[in-house]
Motif scaffolding. Structure first.
Motif, PDB file in Angstrom:
ATOM      1  N   LEU A 150       0.685  -1.318  -0.079  1.00 30.56           N
ATOM      2  CA  LEU A 150       0.316  -0.513   0.405  1.00 30.56           C
ATOM      3  C   LEU A 150       1.016   0.891  -0.095  1.00 30.56           C
ATOM      4  CD1 LEU A 150      -2.841  -1.406   3.128  1.00 30.56           C
ATOM      5  CD2 LEU A 150      -2.671  -1.702  -0.212  1.00 30.56           C
ATOM      6  N   ASP A 151       0.544   2.521  -0.826  1.00 36.55           N
ATOM      7  CA  ASP A 151       1.549   3.283  -1.127  1.00 36.55           C
ATOM      8  C   ASP A 151       3.401   2.609  -0.891  1.00 36.55           C
ATOM      9  OD1 ASP A 151      -0.561   4.584  -1.769  1.00 36.55           O
ATOM     10  OD2 ASP A 151      -0.971   5.403   0.389  1.00 36.55           O
ATOM     11  N   GLY A 152       3.408   1.639  -1.546  1.00 36.30           N
ATOM     12  CA  GLY A 152       4.770   1.391  -0.973  1.00 36.30           C
ATOM     13  C   GLY A 152       5.361   1.263  -0.151  1.00 36.30           C
ATOM     14  N   TYR A 153       4.297   0.476   1.136  1.00 30.75           N
ATOM     15  CA  TYR A 153       4.585  -0.008   1.492  1.00 30.75           C
ATOM     16  C   TYR A 153       4.210  -1.543   2.201  1.00 30.75           C
ATOM     17  CZ  TYR A 153       6.405   4.377   3.590  1.00 30.75           C
ATOM     18  OH  TYR A 153       7.473   5.449   3.618  1.00 30.75           O
ATOM     19  N   GLU A 154       4.761  -2.541   2.513  1.00 29.88           N
ATOM     20  CA  GLU A 154       4.386  -4.050   2.224  1.00 29.88           C
ATOM     21  C   GLU A 154       3.520  -3.964   3.884  1.00 29.88           C
ATOM     22  OE1 GLU A 154       3.250  -7.526   2.832  1.00 29.88           O
ATOM     23  OE2 GLU A 154       4.623  -6.824   4.520  1.00 29.88           O
ATOM     24  N   THR A 155       1.980  -4.401   3.607  1.00 30.27           N
ATOM     25  CA  THR A 155       1.481  -4.878   4.712  1.00 30.27           C
ATOM     26  C   THR A 155       0.856  -5.242   4.990  1.00 30.27           C
ATOM     27  OG1 THR A 155       0.848  -1.967   4.273  1.00 30.27           O
ATOM     28  CG2 THR A 155      -0.928  -3.435   5.229  1.00 30.27           C
ATOM     29  N   LYS A 156       0.991  -6.478   6.131  1.00 26.07           N
ATOM     30  CA  LYS A 156       0.229  -8.028   6.431  1.00 26.07           C
ATOM     31  C   LYS A 156      -0.314  -7.836   6.545  1.00 26.07           C
ATOM     32  CE  LYS A 156       4.356  -9.088   6.718  1.00 26.07           C
ATOM     33  NZ  LYS A 156       4.926  -9.876   6.388  1.00 26.07           N
ATOM     34  N   LYS A 157      -2.019  -7.261   6.708  1.00 24.43           N
ATOM     35  CA  LYS A 157      -3.001  -7.165   6.904  1.00 24.43           C
ATOM     36  C   LYS A 157      -3.681  -5.953   6.352  1.00 24.43           C
ATOM     37  CE  LYS A 157      -3.627  -9.575  11.137  1.00 24.43           C
ATOM     38  NZ  LYS A 157      -4.131 -10.062  12.187  1.00 24.43           N
ATOM     39  N   ALA A 228      16.148 -31.422 -10.378  1.00 27.21           N
ATOM     40  CA  ALA A 228      15.466 -30.463 -10.653  1.00 27.21           C
ATOM     41  C   ALA A 228      16.166 -29.426  -9.241  1.00 27.21           C
ATOM     42  CB  ALA A 228      14.336 -30.789 -10.897  1.00 27.21           C
ATOM     43  N   ILE A 229      16.105 -27.994  -9.600  1.00 31.38           N
ATOM     44  CA  ILE A 229      16.600 -26.501  -9.344  1.00 31.38           C
ATOM     45  C   ILE A 229      15.645 -25.671  -8.822  1.00 31.38           C
ATOM     46  CG2 ILE A 229      18.877 -25.777  -8.303  1.00 31.38           C
ATOM     47  CD1 ILE A 229      19.415 -28.176  -8.316  1.00 31.38           C
ATOM     48  N   VAL A 230      15.554 -25.756  -7.814  1.00 31.38           N
ATOM     49  CA  VAL A 230      14.325 -24.066  -7.462  1.00 31.38           C
ATOM     50  C   VAL A 230      14.969 -23.330  -6.771  1.00 31.38           C
ATOM     51  CG1 VAL A 230      11.944 -23.016  -7.776  1.00 31.38           C
ATOM     52  CG2 VAL A 230      12.359 -25.464  -8.266  1.00 31.38           C
ATOM     53  N   THR A 231      15.281 -21.672  -7.413  1.00 34.09           N
ATOM     54  CA  THR A 231      15.887 -21.171  -6.456  1.00 34.09           C
ATOM     55  C   THR A 231      14.783 -20.171  -5.984  1.00 34.09           C
ATOM     56  OG1 THR A 231      18.256 -21.774  -6.969  1.00 34.09           O
ATOM     57  CG2 THR A 231      17.997 -19.493  -5.887  1.00 34.09           C
ATOM     58  N   THR A 232      14.448 -19.593  -5.286  1.00 36.72           N
ATOM     59  CA  THR A 232      13.538 -18.448  -4.473  1.00 36.72           C
ATOM     60  C   THR A 232      14.102 -17.641  -4.077  1.00 36.72           C
ATOM     61  OG1 THR A 232      12.493 -19.370  -2.979  1.00 36.72           O
ATOM     62  CG2 THR A 232      11.712 -19.901  -4.875  1.00 36.72           C
ATOM     63  N   LEU A 233      13.999 -16.390  -4.064  1.00 36.26           N
ATOM     64  CA  LEU A 233      14.721 -14.892  -3.179  1.00 36.26           C
ATOM     65  C   LEU A 233      13.426 -14.086  -2.504  1.00 36.26           C
ATOM     66  CD1 LEU A 233      17.016 -13.114  -3.373  1.00 36.26           C
ATOM     67  CD2 LEU A 233      16.213 -11.454  -4.742  1.00 36.26           C
ATOM     68  N   ILE A 234      13.790 -14.381  -1.374  1.00 35.59           N
ATOM     69  CA  ILE A 234      12.872 -13.722  -0.772  1.00 35.59           C
ATOM     70  C   ILE A 234      13.314 -12.303  -0.063  1.00 35.59           C
ATOM     71  CG2 ILE A 234      11.766 -13.639   1.614  1.00 35.59           C
ATOM     72  CD1 ILE A 234      12.041 -16.727  -0.137  1.00 35.59           C
ATOM     73  N   ARG A 235      12.950 -10.682  -0.075  1.00 38.12           N
ATOM     74  CA  ARG A 235      13.881  -9.367   0.202  1.00 38.12           C
ATOM     75  C   ARG A 235      12.486  -8.768   0.151  1.00 38.12           C
ATOM     76  NH1 ARG A 235      15.264  -5.369  -4.049  1.00 38.12           N
ATOM     77  NH2 ARG A 235      16.785  -4.596  -3.814  1.00 38.12           N
ATOM     78  N   ARG A 236      13.563  -8.290   1.186  1.00 37.16           N
ATOM     79  CA  ARG A 236      12.256  -7.506   2.048  1.00 37.16           C
ATOM     80  C   ARG A 236      11.398  -8.078   2.796  1.00 37.16           C
ATOM     81  NH1 ARG A 236      13.371  -1.982  -1.008  1.00 37.16           N
ATOM     82  NH2 ARG A 236      15.236  -2.015  -1.031  1.00 37.16           N
ATOM     83  N   GLY A 237      11.037  -9.634   3.103  1.00 38.28           N
ATOM     84  CA  GLY A 237      10.130  -9.798   3.841  1.00 38.28           C
ATOM     85  C   GLY A 237       9.148 -10.203   2.411  1.00 38.28           C
ATOM     86  N   LEU A 238       9.366 -10.671   1.145  1.00 37.69           N
ATOM     87  CA  LEU A 238       8.595 -10.696  -0.108  1.00 37.69           C
ATOM     88  C   LEU A 238       9.344 -11.763  -0.972  1.00 37.69           C
ATOM     89  CD1 LEU A 238       7.225  -6.817  -1.115  1.00 37.69           C
ATOM     90  CD2 LEU A 238       5.842  -9.443   0.461  1.00 37.69           C
ATOM     91  N   LEU A 239       8.337 -12.293  -1.512  1.00 39.40           N
ATOM     92  CA  LEU A 239       9.272 -13.468  -2.448  1.00 39.40           C
ATOM     93  C   LEU A 239       8.627 -12.588  -3.914  1.00 39.40           C
ATOM     94  CD1 LEU A 239       9.519 -16.057  -3.602  1.00 39.40           C
ATOM     95  CD2 LEU A 239       7.311 -16.376  -4.079  1.00 39.40           C
ATOM     96  N   SER A 240      10.177 -12.274  -3.517  1.00 37.27           N
ATOM     97  CA  SER A 240      10.584 -11.525  -5.405  1.00 37.27           C
ATOM     98  C   SER A 240      10.626 -11.930  -6.252  1.00 37.27           C
ATOM     99  CB  SER A 240      12.260 -10.685  -4.749  1.00 37.27           C
ATOM    100  OG  SER A 240      11.582  -9.727  -3.683  1.00 37.27           O
ATOM    101  N   ALA A 241      11.339 -13.765  -6.405  1.00 36.88           N
ATOM    102  CA  ALA A 241      12.111 -13.767  -7.742  1.00 36.88           C
ATOM    103  C   ALA A 241      11.879 -15.777  -7.546  1.00 36.88           C
ATOM    104  CB  ALA A 241      13.454 -13.475  -7.776  1.00 36.88           C
ATOM    105  N   VAL A 242      11.493 -16.731  -8.640  1.00 35.41           N
ATOM    106  CA  VAL A 242      11.871 -18.190  -8.538  1.00 35.41           C
ATOM    107  C   VAL A 242      12.409 -18.532  -9.610  1.00 35.41           C
ATOM    108  CG1 VAL A 242      10.554 -19.902  -8.290  1.00 35.41           C
ATOM    109  CG2 VAL A 242       9.360 -18.603  -7.588  1.00 35.41           C
ATOM    110  N   GLU A 243      13.277 -18.971  -9.775  1.00 31.61           N
ATOM    111  CA  GLU A 243      13.697 -19.536 -11.062  1.00 31.61           C
ATOM    112  C   GLU A 243      14.044 -21.207 -11.052  1.00 31.61           C
ATOM    113  OE1 GLU A 243      14.755 -17.469 -13.647  1.00 31.61           O
ATOM    114  OE2 GLU A 243      14.164 -16.253 -12.320  1.00 31.61           O
ATOM    115  N   HIS A 244      13.714 -21.619 -11.947  1.00 28.62           N
ATOM    116  CA  HIS A 244      13.962 -22.966 -12.288  1.00 28.62           C
ATOM    117  C   HIS A 244      15.415 -23.761 -13.292  1.00 28.62           C
ATOM    118  CE1 HIS A 244      10.511 -22.103 -11.510  1.00 28.62           C
ATOM    119  NE2 HIS A 244       9.534 -22.931 -10.678  1.00 28.62           N
ATOM    120  N   ALA A 245      15.517 -24.935 -13.047  1.00 33.49           N
ATOM    121  CA  ALA A 245      16.656 -25.277 -13.470  1.00 33.49           C
ATOM    122  C   ALA A 245      16.855 -26.534 -13.456  1.00 33.49           C
ATOM    123  CB  ALA A 245      18.562 -24.572 -13.578  1.00 33.49           C
ATOM    124  N   THR A 246      17.106 -27.761 -15.053  1.00 36.53           N
ATOM    125  CA  THR A 246      17.352 -29.020 -15.167  1.00 36.53           C
ATOM    126  C   THR A 246      18.600 -29.363 -15.107  1.00 36.53           C
ATOM    127  OG1 THR A 246      14.998 -29.234 -15.772  1.00 36.53           O
ATOM    128  CG2 THR A 246      16.960 -31.428 -16.000  1.00 36.53           C
TER     129      THR A 246
END
Length: 347
Positions: A150-157, A228-246
């Motif tokens: 919300l307005d640039g700030y991550e909000t839980k509720k 199978a490799i799945v790499t995820t990035l959590i940045r500032r508490g948010l899921l920001s990227a998911v990458e897959h490779a074999t």
């Protein structure tokens, strides 16, 4: 939202859920008992290897293995569920589908107005009507809201709060179409329920690990199963990227998974810096060796710091505060992460 039905109806005070994890080389199955105000209890767990017979496709082998495992769930697990819950009936089925059968993508839906407005559930539902486009051969199985800004700030509720700009971050699960339909048909017959939710394992593990490590907001998760490799990035508490490779696991190729892991990290670094902390998800027999190899891998060129990554192998012991295991039940990390996911999204 789920291709196989919406399970977010009236909340029950207690429910029994069949937990099924579909991997490339094995399938795990178990029963979880969820009672409001109590820690979830896994009352039965079993894992069966997928052994492809001559003339079978990978999908046929997987479905056959699931059917065999399902019979043991009914024959051996149902009496234990009856003892724990007072009934052997299954209310819902949660299926976690791992790579290479699954893909996940992240998208952002935006609502923007000139004047501040109340963000309501109706606005959220309207924004989510637009579903992500499924890759060829896969079905959109499930979508989860993993963050609201919300307005640039991550909000839980966020529901009920005012803003002029809202960004809704959605994690979409895509499952192999042929496998999805076959699994759903088999599970409907086995458990006599249409409340079946298929979710990509990457989505389940993200939500579960957020519950396990609520105060961590900068880390990578690396999920290694076979090639199978799945790499995820959590940045500032948010899921920001998911990458897959074999990885190429042909005979004679050593540590091919490291090349696949590097490929996922390179894709992430095109958009974001890499954090130092890594949560490692792998088979128990591989965790120690993989931790050592990742910490010693030549990945300095991808990082802002020359310090080696801090790798934390995830095991059932990390979940003891949020998931209970019944007596004489073998711990199974995959099923415990599923129980943690269900507890979080259905609470």
């Amino acid at each position: 939202m789920s291709f196989f039905g919406n399970l977010f109806g009236t909340k029950k005070t207690a429910e029994s859920v069949a937990l099924i994890e579909i991997g490339p080389d094995s399938i795990a199955g178990g029963f979880g008992y969820f009672k409001r105000g109590e820690t979830p209890l896994i009352v039965y767990a079993s894992r069966a290897p997928i052994q492809q017979a001559q003339g079978e496709s990978p999908v046929q082998a997987t479905v056959r293995t699931l059917d065999v495992l399902g019979q043991s769930l009914i024959g051996q697990g149902a009496p234990l569920l009856l003892r724990a819950a007072g009934s052997g009936r299954i209310d819902s089925v949660l299926v976690s589908v791992k790579a290479p059968w699954q893909e996940t993508t992240i998208r952002s839906e935006k609502i923007e107005r000139t004047e501040r407005f109340f963000f309501t559930r109706a606005l959220l539902n309207t924004a989510l009507v637009k579903s992500a486009e499924a890759p060829q051969g896969r079905l959109l199985a499930d979508e989860i809201v993993v963050g609201t800004i919300l307005d640039g700030y991550e909000t839980k509720k966020a529901i009920g709060k005012r803003a002029s700009r809202v960004s809704i971050i959605v994690l979409s699960s895509f499952i192999d179409e042929q496998l999805s339909l076959a699994i759903a048909e088999g599970l409907r017959k086995l458990f006599h329920t249409t409340s079946i939710r298929l979710v990509a394992a990457a989505a389940i593990r993200y939500e579960a690990l957020q519950a396990v490590f609520p105060h961590e907001d900068e880390y990578l998760t690396v999920d290694i199963t076979g090639g199978a490799i799945v790499t995820t990035l959590i940045r500032r508490g948010l899921l920001s990227a998911v990458e897959h490779a074999t990885a190429d696991t042909a005979p004679g190729i050593q540590d091919a998974w490291l090349g696949a892991l590097t490929k996922t990290l390179e894709a992430i670094t095109k958009r974001y810096p890499l954090p130092r902390k890594v949560l490692l998800l792998a088979a128990e027999s591989d965790r120690a060796a993989l931790k050592q190899k990742i910490e010693g891998a030549p990945l300095a060129s991808l990082r802002l710091s020359e310090d080696p990554p801090a790798v934390i192998p995830i095991s059932p012991s990390n979940l003891t505060d949020i998931v209970r295991i019944a007596e004489n039940v073998e711990p199974d990390l995959g099923l415990e992460l599923m129980a943690a996911f269900w507890r979080k999204v259905e609470s």
